[in-house]
Write a protein that holds these residues in place. Sequence first.
Motif, short mmCIF file in Angstrom:
data_model
loop_
_atom_site.label_atom_id
_atom_site.label_comp_id
_atom_site.label_asym_id
_atom_site.label_seq_id
_atom_site.Cartn_x
_atom_site.Cartn_y
_atom_site.Cartn_z
N ASP A 1 -8.15 5.15 1.69
CA ASP A 1 -7.22 5.28 2.81
C ASP A 1 -5.79 4.93 2.42
O ASP A 1 -4.85 5.26 3.12
N ASP A 2 -5.66 4.20 1.34
CA ASP A 2 -4.32 3.80 0.88
C ASP A 2 -4.26 4.13 -0.61
O ASP A 2 -4.35 3.26 -1.46
N ASN A 3 -4.14 5.43 -0.87
CA ASN A 3 -4.25 5.87 -2.26
C ASN A 3 -2.93 6.36 -2.83
O ASN A 3 -2.88 7.30 -3.60
N VAL A 4 -1.84 5.71 -2.44
CA VAL A 4 -0.55 6.06 -3.05
C VAL A 4 -0.57 5.65 -4.53
O VAL A 4 -1.41 4.87 -4.95
N SER A 5 0.37 6.20 -5.26
CA SER A 5 0.40 5.93 -6.70
C SER A 5 0.72 4.47 -6.97
O SER A 5 1.25 3.77 -6.10
N ASP A 6 0.40 4.03 -8.19
CA ASP A 6 0.71 2.66 -8.59
C ASP A 6 2.19 2.35 -8.36
O ASP A 6 2.55 1.28 -7.86
N HIS A 7 3.01 3.29 -8.77
CA HIS A 7 4.45 3.05 -8.66
C HIS A 7 4.89 2.98 -7.21
O HIS A 7 5.70 2.13 -6.84
N ASP A 8 4.38 3.86 -6.37
CA ASP A 8 4.73 3.83 -4.94
C ASP A 8 4.25 2.54 -4.28
O ASP A 8 4.93 2.00 -3.40
N ARG A 9 3.09 2.08 -4.72
CA ARG A 9 2.54 0.84 -4.15
C ARG A 9 3.49 -0.33 -4.47
O ARG A 9 3.79 -1.16 -3.59
N LEU A 10 3.96 -0.33 -5.66
CA LEU A 10 4.90 -1.37 -6.08
C LEU A 10 6.21 -1.25 -5.32
O LEU A 10 6.74 -2.23 -4.78
N LYS A 11 6.70 -0.03 -5.25
CA LYS A 11 7.98 0.24 -4.59
C LYS A 11 7.92 -0.17 -3.12
O LYS A 11 8.85 -0.78 -2.59
N ARG A 12 6.80 0.17 -2.48
CA ARG A 12 6.61 -0.14 -1.06
C ARG A 12 6.72 -1.65 -0.82
O ARG A 12 7.39 -2.10 0.10
#
Lengths: 642, 642
Positions: free
Chosen positions: A144-155
């Motif tokens: 359900d929360d499968n954004v990329s590693d980088h997007d997860r960090l950025k968020r």
Amino acid sequence: MLNITVILENGDTKTIQGTFGDNLLDVLRDNGIGVYAPCNGNGTCGKCIVQVKEGSLRKETMGELSKERQDKGFVLSCMSYLMEDITIAIPDSSLVGAAKIKTAERNKKNREKYEKLRSRFAALHGEVAHIHKLTIQLPEATLDDNVSDHDRLKREIRVQLGYTKVKMSLNLLKKLPFALRKNHFKITLFYTVTNERSIRIRHITWDENEKAYGVAFDIGTTSVAACLVELETGRILREISSANAQLKYGADVINRIIYATKGDGLKKLRDAIIYESINPLINELIGKAKIESERILIMSVSANTTMTHLFLGIYPDYLRREPYIPVITDTRQVTVFPWEMELMVNQNAVVIISPSVASYVGGDISAGVIAAEMRDSDTLTALIDLGTNGEIVFGNNEFLMTCACSAGPAFEGGEISCGMRASLGAIEGVEIEDETFQPILRVIDTHRPYGICGSGIIDLISELKRTNLINAKGKFNRDEPCERVLYDEYDIGRYVLAKEGEFDNDEEVAVTEIDIDNFIRAKGAIYSALHTLLESLGFAPDDLEKIKISGGIGSHIGIENAINIGIFPDIPLEKYEFIGNSSLSGSYLSLVNKKAAEYIDNSAYNMTYVELSVYSGYMDEFISACFIPHTDLNRFPNHGKR
Amino acid sequence: MLNITVILENGDTKTIQGTFGDNLLDVLRDNGIGVYAPCNGNGTCGKCIVQVKEGSLRKETMGELSKERQDKGFVLSCMSYLMEDITIAIPDSSLVGAAKIKTAERNKKNREKYEKLRSRFAALHGEVAHIHKLTIQLPEATLDDNVSDHDRLKREIRVQLGYTKVKMSLNLLKKLPFALRKNHFKITLFYTVTNERSIRIRHITWDENEKAYGVAFDIGTTSVAACLVELETGRILREISSANAQLKYGADVINRIIYATKGDGLKKLRDAIIYESINPLINELIGKAKIESERILIMSVSANTTMTHLFLGIYPDYLRREPYIPVITDTRQVTVFPWEMELMVNQNAVVIISPSVASYVGGDISAGVIAAEMRDSDTLTALIDLGTNGEIVFGNNEFLMTCACSAGPAFEGGEISCGMRASLGAIEGVEIEDETFQPILRVIDTHRPYGICGSGIIDLISELKRTNLINAKGKFNRDEPCERVLYDEYDIGRYVLAKEGEFDNDEEVAVTEIDIDNFIRAKGAIYSALHTLLESLGFAPDDLEKIKISGGIGSHIGIENAINIGIFPDIPLEKYEFIGNSSLSGSYLSLVNKKAAEYIDNSAYNMTYVELSVYSGYMDEFISACFIPHTDLNRFPNHGKR
């Protein structure tokens, strides 16, 4: 911790502490026990012997030690490493002499001085770090929360810090998935702030205890000095210096530039400074502190304009050709990557280079101005940097004027037959006894003099003049024979500081008339440059409220003697201050405080450069200044009175 | 110019022009004379022979040619180079067949299509170049104006363009003093704009006539396509494609990912795409256009998420493991340098990578959306990209939904026994004669078929169904014998497109029941994905106002046949449009127009990804779609009627 019980010949006993694996020589020196090791701990001179009374050590090669002595428990302390509690006896012959100057202590004082400078700057101008640290727990990835590693960090960075752009290099990005998954998406970042919206990640780790470090450099024509800084605290952990490895290609900037224009000379010069000076110094700094080079996330460099060009590998020839044009002064505008420079630091580290003012006023002076705190008050101040080139800045918080003069390497021991850098074995201070004309020497870190450094020469020439052994032209008084003054087959006189055999010395250490002559021209260049700069603005030396002296000529320059021989103007001694290596302390300040780096940029931009060579009257000034102290004795009313 | 007089077997004579040193094969092809050279001019197939009647050529190895024929003046045109005017005769056997499809012409049409797309985009959204050119005359350095080279440049740029920061890499700075002094301080710069205050120099030259170029890439799992662009005009000079050199490590993304996780698999994959696909393609593009790689100042790449990871050398394993996490989608945030990628372009070139949406919707789709002009109107549009993976985007200027399905490489000729890419020798179109069941083939660039590409398979299966040679399950009708349908020892049927010896072919070209079965599953995946995506939003195929088909399956896909076999829904033909390689055209657009690059970023950010694998009902849809055309014939009311 392991205990080391130390017994001295005079019966004193001292207990100090070390850690398993520590080098014995280092531990002793770190605890103020001055063990003599002229080879600097390479196991080759055989001087640092101690006798083990109880316990044992892990020993490496004992090449210089006889079987017999080894059987008695003697070891080379530089080749011995702690394993357990021990008791050792140190013979007097392994200790440095009583007249020694302790570099370690002085370095410690310098470090304290630099750190205080940092505090004062921060109090006045604020403090902003270049490198920031953040430990952050990201939510783990799910369907359900499968954004990329980088997007997860950025968020998460956006939530916690408000930045919307999180940039990083490809090599860091490659590490990101592993770092994230090593500790359940909890990671620690080190980053720089690009602008109000954007940051750049410099290092990623799953270990939240990791610390970041910086190295500040001063690259002088003759010497390279550096310090290792713990970024979190701003503390200087170690300070170090060595000869500039480019010396073999020329003693001064002009000769280096000429060398750079021939064949692959530029590459050789660049390689020498990087591979033979900078990287070995970093290696020594981090090796002793047990830090990996990956942990160094910032490096600052202050250097004169030629050294900056050569460090960057930029063709320097137009610096020496009229109209004397640098390729770059505003070094902020060039992006320098550690990998392309092959610097032994983290490949995503920030590299800050202090901007230059002109061809002969470099980043060392821009940095020096901040170290001299010239722009923090209206006190009319002159900064005199005694390096291979002499640079002078005059001004206060309202204006800054600068000029350069080609003093040559005499202040750093160059062009002096027995000259050397202010390092182990250098005579840093000299007195001459009135009746006997015998020298009393102060030697760095030992009692055996190998040569003489800048501050020693100043003392010596002043003392030779005071005792009338030389005249105003620097020639020995042939009417007054003296056991210490000898003449060679060409009738060139010399004063012998250490005879062959004296102080266990293998060779004579002496200063000749040629040396003195070279030195007089160097000091004449400095004095006349300051005088001309002041005069060009309608000032005289008496208007100066403060003179700050910096440079690597030896930290304990005798200001009184320097005035006596006419390097500096004859104004009250209390106006003088020796501020050490201002290029290094400015470099350090720019490393720990982004505001300081900006302030240096600003200083460089706002300094007005005066080209002495086109200034009428400078040449006459110079010739008049090539006497001890000067042809115009009215300028030195206190000469011979102190 | 040199004249080449060409005599054909039918007696036609034609005179064309070339330049000294030109390759004869290239000159003939460039002038529309379709010389057959299946080895692509490597001198190995011996097919491109011509006979020299007058004049002579410089010849390289003539290995495939008998002494006898050489004595008669025959040469391999691919190994011959112009030296003087000549007359040659070309035998019919050296010309490509009449049924051939001319790639060159079609590429030209594609180029025109892409350039028109660019004009339409610019008309709607404006056009801003990435790379700007400026020729500037700086005042020469004097003693009175002795600022550094860089400051001199910055000062003039500030006056002319208003930017106050002029950044450049160290390697460019090193060139600056020479470039300035080559032509009296007149230089030409190519730069990018960082923000309203700051620019970055990308290239410096003293030659004001120098032009800058860009290369746009589409990296597909099976094929890599690229075009060379003249930046000043935005014109596409050449277009080219080749197989993805990673094919040897796995046909689809899953197998590549698995390969990447083993040993140095990741490095091998990265090296293959860079050294064996991208750089050779660049080399061919610039070689033919006689441009140096230094002149390429920008490169754009659109690729699926896995290909993007492998291109960057990023560990891709989490893409295939639940919950399917890319390391990066927002590729703007990673700084990519040509040198670290070892790309054959200027080392200061800009590298733009189209951002991905999710693990299975990549930058090829973000770029495709712009090429399909989906966001420029309220027309409800579906974009179907038929690559190794099938991706579908549905929406308009208000919303964008996307999903991916693992179609496998069948559309690109993979998993088909005689399958091949849509390149020289591929059967791109097939008709089957009603009475005789004989095939009529359209072959790319020759009349000798080597295999069949995606569009050919679509045609063939549709024709086999229409002529009742196969049933809805794709099995041959064993009741109806046909000379062209053969069965092997395991009773697996095949339709023979070219017999051994037919069309001078060495081997049989046939499509088997296994091939058809593979293809049916691929087409089932596409159809069911589109249907599910539409249904998830409450839409049905009839609601679609436009369906745009893209992909490398062959440019002349027969939409009618594709509907007949149930790849696409049975809606009016006029709603369909084949838009070619939308990943490449989007990549091209992002290269020539910064606004388009931003628009692609924005599209990726605004696309909603639907994960089909967790969507209930998708599996049933898929199974129903694995028939020709479908189990529910009501959905295909026109089936068998066209």
